[in-house]
Scaffold this active site. Structure first.
Site, PDB file in Angstrom:
ATOM      1  N   LYS A  78       0.846  -1.185   0.000  1.00  0.00           N
ATOM      2  CA  LYS A  78       0.000   0.000   0.000  1.00  0.00           C
ATOM      3  C   LYS A  78       0.885   1.241   0.000  1.00  0.00           C
ATOM      4  O   LYS A  78       1.975   1.239   0.583  1.00  0.00           O
ATOM      5  CB  LYS A  78      -0.909   0.039   1.245  1.00  0.00           C
ATOM      6  CG  LYS A  78      -2.192   0.799   1.025  1.00  0.00           C
ATOM      7  CD  LYS A  78      -3.158   0.024   0.149  1.00  0.00           C
ATOM      8  CE  LYS A  78      -4.515   0.677   0.089  1.00  0.00           C
ATOM      9  NZ  LYS A  78      -5.475  -0.133  -0.671  1.00  0.00           N
ATOM     10  N   GLY A 174     -21.836   5.754   3.097  1.00  0.00           N
ATOM     11  CA  GLY A 174     -20.850   6.202   2.123  1.00  0.00           C
ATOM     12  C   GLY A 174     -21.290   5.908   0.697  1.00  0.00           C
ATOM     13  O   GLY A 174     -21.472   4.745   0.327  1.00  0.00           O
ATOM     14  N   GLY A 176     -19.685   6.897  -2.258  1.00  0.00           N
ATOM     15  CA  GLY A 176     -18.645   7.197  -3.236  1.00  0.00           C
ATOM     16  C   GLY A 176     -18.844   6.325  -4.468  1.00  0.00           C
ATOM     17  O   GLY A 176     -19.920   5.766  -4.690  1.00  0.00           O
ATOM     18  N   VAL A 178     -17.813   3.342  -5.189  1.00  0.00           N
ATOM     19  CA  VAL A 178     -18.177   1.959  -4.867  1.00  0.00           C
ATOM     20  C   VAL A 178     -19.547   1.910  -4.199  1.00  0.00           C
ATOM     21  O   VAL A 178     -20.413   1.103  -4.573  1.00  0.00           O
ATOM     22  CB  VAL A 178     -17.118   1.305  -3.969  1.00  0.00           C
ATOM     23  CG1 VAL A 178     -17.580  -0.098  -3.538  1.00  0.00           C
ATOM     24  CG2 VAL A 178     -15.783   1.201  -4.693  1.00  0.00           C
TER      25      VAL A 178
END
Length: 340
Positions: A78, A174, A176, A178
C-alpha cells in the site's frame, strides 16, 4: 518503527520525498510470497506523518490477506501520499511518485485508491510499467461493488436463510464510487435502501434515482436494518458503535472496518454476522490484478464468483468452530502466507 514492522510482519517500508514536486509518500510492502506486492495509492490529508505510516502498514497487511484469499498470485502493499492543502502541480507529484516506483524493480505495483484517479495513474505510467487501473484499464470501483453485492447475497443466505434481496433493508454508509454502484445493484435486486454520506448531493441522487431513504450520518449505525454496509473509510466499528448496532449482519466495501481485532468478538457475541472486509471487497483487486496481467474482462467476472464461495466457506467454519468469521479468515490467510 521496526517494532511496528515486526508486529505487522512487514517486509519493507519506504519513505519517499521529492522537494521539487512536494511529494511525501509512504510505501509499505507487507508480503511477496505469492507474487509482487499490489495495492492502491491513497492521496489524503493526515494529522501527522505517523498516522500516514500506520495507515499504510495496516492497509498493506490487509492487501496480502485479500490477495491470498482471492486466489491471486500477488502480494500485499500500500502507498499513501500525504496531501498538502495546496498543490502546485498534481501531475508532477504523481510523476515523481512513478519514478520512485520504478526504482523498486517491480516489487510493488500501484493502483487507484481513496483520493486518486485513473488520470493520476496515467501520470505514474509515464515513468513505470508497475501501475494498473490506468484510463486504458478502467476504473475498478464497479468490480468492487459487484463483488460486495455477491458477498451480501452470501451473507444474507448465511444469516437470514435466503439470498433473495427483494425487500431486504440495507443501510449503506458512504456513497462514493463503490457505495453508489453497490446501491444501484441492490436497488435493481429490490432491496430497500437507507443511505448516508457527508456529500448531500450524493444522498439526493440516491433518493431521486434509487428511491433511497436518507439518514443522517450520525444516525445510520443505530438505524434498524437487515444488513449494514460500511462503504466509506475504515475504523467505523468500535466497541461503542457495535453495542448500538441494530442489524443482523455487517457486509460492506470499506477497508479496515474494525477499529481493533477484538471488535469482531463483540459482533459475534451480539449475534451480528460480519463479512471480513478484505474478503468481500476483493473485486477491485481482482480486476486490477488480472487486467495488469492482460486477462480479458470475462476472466475477471468469472473470478469474482470466488468471493461468494470463500465467504460461504468462512461462515461454515465459523459456525462449526464457534469462532468469529474475522478470525477464521485471518487464519486461512496466514496459512497461505506463512504456512501457519
Amino acid at each position: 518503527m521496526f517494532a511496528a514492522m515486526e508486529a505487522a510482519r512487514l517486509e519493507a517500508l519506504h519513505l519517499v520525498q521529492d522537494p521539487a514536486s512536494g511529494l511525501r509518500a509512504v510505501i509499505a510492502i507487507h508480503n511477496t510470497r505469492m507474487g509482487p506486492a499490489l495495492g492502491g495509492c491513497r492521496y489524503l490529508q493526515y494529522g501527522d506523518e505517523r498516522s500516514a505510516i500506520e495507515d499504510a502498514i495496516r492497509l498493506a497487511r490487509s492487501m496480502s490477506y485479500k490477495a491470498a484469499l482471492a486466489g491471486l498470485e500477488q502480494g500485499g502493499g500500500k502507498a499513501v501520499i500525504l496531501r498538502e492543502p495546496h498543490v502546485q502541480n498534481r501531475a508532477s507529484l504523481f510523476e515523481a511518485f512513478g519514478r520512485f516506483i520504478e526504482t523498486l524493480g517491480g516489487r510493488y505495483i500501484t493502483a487507484t485508491d481513496s483520493g486518486t484517479s485513473s488520470i493520476d495513474m496515467d501520470c505514474i505510467a509515464r515513468h513505470t510499467q508497475h501501475v494498473t487501473s490506468t484510463s486504458e484499464q478502467g476504473d475498478p470501483s464497479p468490480l468492487t461493488a459487484m463483488g460486495v453485492f455477491t458477498g451480501i447475497r452470501a451473507t444474507a443466505m448465511a444469516r437470514l436463510g435466503n439470498d433473495d434481496l427483494d425487500g431486504l433493508r440495507v443501510a449503506i454508509q458512504g456513497l462514493g464510487s463503490v457505495g453508489f454502484a453497490l446501491a444501484e445493484a441492490l436497488h435493481a435486486a429490490g432491496a430497500e435502501l437507507l443511505v448516508s454520506d457527508l456529500d448531500g448531493g450524493r444522498v439526493q441522487l440516491a433518493v431521486e434515482q434509487l428511491g433511497a431513504h436518507p439518514v443522517a450520518c450520525e444516525a445510520l449505525l443505530t438505524t434498524p436494518c437487515d444488513i449494514l454496509a460500511p462503504c466509506g473509510l475504515g475504523g467505523v466499528l468500535d466497541m461503542q458503535t457495535v453495542a448500538h448496532l441494530r442489524c443482523a449482519a455487517v457486509a460492506g466495501a470499506a477497508n479496515n472496518q474494525l477499529a481493533s481485532p477484538d471488535v469482531a468478538e463483540s459482533l459475534e457475541a451480539r449475534g451480528i454476522l460480519y463479512a471480513p472486509d478484505y474478503v468481500i471487497n476483493a473485486g477491485g483487486l481482482i480486476h486490477v490484478a488480472l487486467r495488469h496481467l492482460g486477462e480479458p474482462p470475462s476472466a475477471v467476472t468469472a473470478h469474482l464468483a470466488r468471493i461468494r464461495q470463500r465467504l460461504t466457506e468462512i461462515y461454515a467454519h465459523a459456525q462449526a468452530d464457534k469462532r468469529s468469521p474475522a478470525r477464521v479468515a485471518d487464519q486461512l490467510a496466514e496459512r497461505l502466507l506463512y504456512g501457519a
